[in-house]
Design a protein around this motif. Sequence first.
Motif, mmCIF file in Angstrom:
data_model
loop_
_atom_site.group_PDB
_atom_site.id
_atom_site.type_symbol
_atom_site.label_atom_id
_atom_site.label_comp_id
_atom_site.label_asym_id
_atom_site.label_seq_id
_atom_site.Cartn_x
_atom_site.Cartn_y
_atom_site.Cartn_z
ATOM 1 N N ILE A 18 0.829 -1.201 0.000
ATOM 2 C CA ILE A 18 0.000 0.000 0.000
ATOM 3 C C ILE A 18 0.864 1.252 0.000
ATOM 4 C CG2 ILE A 18 -1.709 1.302 1.324
ATOM 5 C CD1 ILE A 18 -2.779 -1.170 -0.159
ATOM 6 N N VAL A 21 1.756 2.297 -3.450
ATOM 7 C CA VAL A 21 0.666 2.932 -4.195
ATOM 8 C C VAL A 21 0.434 4.351 -3.678
ATOM 9 C CG1 VAL A 21 -1.743 2.751 -4.889
ATOM 10 C CG2 VAL A 21 -0.384 0.671 -4.586
ATOM 11 N N ILE A 36 -0.092 1.492 -11.147
ATOM 12 C CA ILE A 36 -0.251 0.676 -9.938
ATOM 13 C C ILE A 36 0.242 -0.746 -10.184
ATOM 14 C CG2 ILE A 36 -1.943 -0.318 -8.341
ATOM 15 C CD1 ILE A 36 -3.628 2.214 -8.760
ATOM 16 N N VAL A 51 -5.058 -5.159 -3.586
ATOM 17 C CA VAL A 51 -4.934 -3.716 -3.833
ATOM 18 C C VAL A 51 -6.196 -3.116 -4.463
ATOM 19 C CG1 VAL A 51 -3.672 -1.946 -5.119
ATOM 20 C CG2 VAL A 51 -2.417 -3.703 -3.857
ATOM 21 N N ILE A 55 -8.628 -0.452 -2.387
ATOM 22 C CA ILE A 55 -8.900 0.862 -2.981
ATOM 23 C C ILE A 55 -10.407 1.103 -3.025
ATOM 24 C CG2 ILE A 55 -8.822 2.193 -5.136
ATOM 25 C CD1 ILE A 55 -6.045 1.030 -5.646
ATOM 26 N N GLU A 56 -11.182 0.057 -3.386
ATOM 27 C CA GLU A 56 -12.633 0.211 -3.445
ATOM 28 C C GLU A 56 -13.225 0.419 -2.056
ATOM 29 O OE1 GLU A 56 -16.820 -0.268 -3.683
ATOM 30 O OE2 GLU A 56 -15.463 -1.427 -2.421
ATOM 31 N N SER A 58 -11.758 1.843 0.409
ATOM 32 C CA SER A 58 -11.359 3.181 0.855
ATOM 33 C C SER A 58 -12.326 4.224 0.288
ATOM 34 C CB SER A 58 -9.935 3.480 0.390
ATOM 35 O OG SER A 58 -9.918 3.883 -0.973
ATOM 36 N N VAL A 60 -11.948 6.203 -1.991
ATOM 37 C CA VAL A 60 -11.831 6.272 -3.449
ATOM 38 C C VAL A 60 -12.959 5.483 -4.108
ATOM 39 C CG1 VAL A 60 -10.337 5.783 -5.438
ATOM 40 C CG2 VAL A 60 -9.326 6.527 -3.279
ATOM 41 N N LEU A 104 -6.329 9.303 -4.321
ATOM 42 C CA LEU A 104 -5.813 7.961 -4.051
ATOM 43 C C LEU A 104 -4.951 7.970 -2.801
ATOM 44 C CD1 LEU A 104 -5.553 5.030 -5.137
ATOM 45 C CD2 LEU A 104 -3.500 5.778 -6.342
ATOM 46 N N LEU A 108 -6.170 6.025 0.660
ATOM 47 C CA LEU A 108 -5.419 4.882 1.194
ATOM 48 C C LEU A 108 -4.794 5.203 2.542
ATOM 49 C CD1 LEU A 108 -3.714 3.402 -1.996
ATOM 50 C CD2 LEU A 108 -5.676 2.529 -0.726
#
Length: 201
Positions: A18, A21, A36, A51, A55-56, A58, A60, A104, A108
């Motif tokens: 993480i 990213v 990424i 990952v 991200i989903e 989070s 974002v 992003l 994260l």
Amino acid sequence: MTETNKREHEHDCLEQVIDGVVELGDNQSKVSVGDIQNKIGQRSFGPFLFVPAIIEISPVGGIPGVPSMLALIVALFAIQMLFGRHHFWMPGFLAHRSVSGQKLEKGLNKIRPVVRWLDKVSNKRLDWATSNSFLRVIAVLCVVLATSVPPLELLPFASTAPFSAICLFGLGITTRDGAAIVLGLIVTVGAFVLAGMGLIG
């Protein structure tokens, strides 16, 4: 700690994945899917599931269209995982899709404590759940979970359910923690129920 053990420890550390990213988001105004992928490198199946899912989950993931794009990425990697590929291919149209680097990085960073906690509680256990043969079962489930995302995106936060299962699968594969995979199976059942309700509704 030997050099080999050190590499294995680094390989299993999700927070470091993480961090890489987050670094992209900190340094670039736009971060593409290809960026990424290159940052993760050809580590293993696990990070390529974990990952996109994290991200989903989070903030974002609240951006319209992002859950479906991430579901497509998961499905693509899961299909390649099913057929035993070790070097993942991604079509150009998907690799060039991008999100705001600032969003992003902030998203994260908000979920980083969760990733750090997952690293701490993960242990190598229930080897059968991380065996190569069972990985194919996980791959099939990830494809099915990914296909449930687009209709669920119409319901607030509903797409988090299938991605939570995918996240647990990615966690279990990366850290070789079969308990996480078993928990992912349980969450998968709930995600299928939610998807069925969403389709009926």
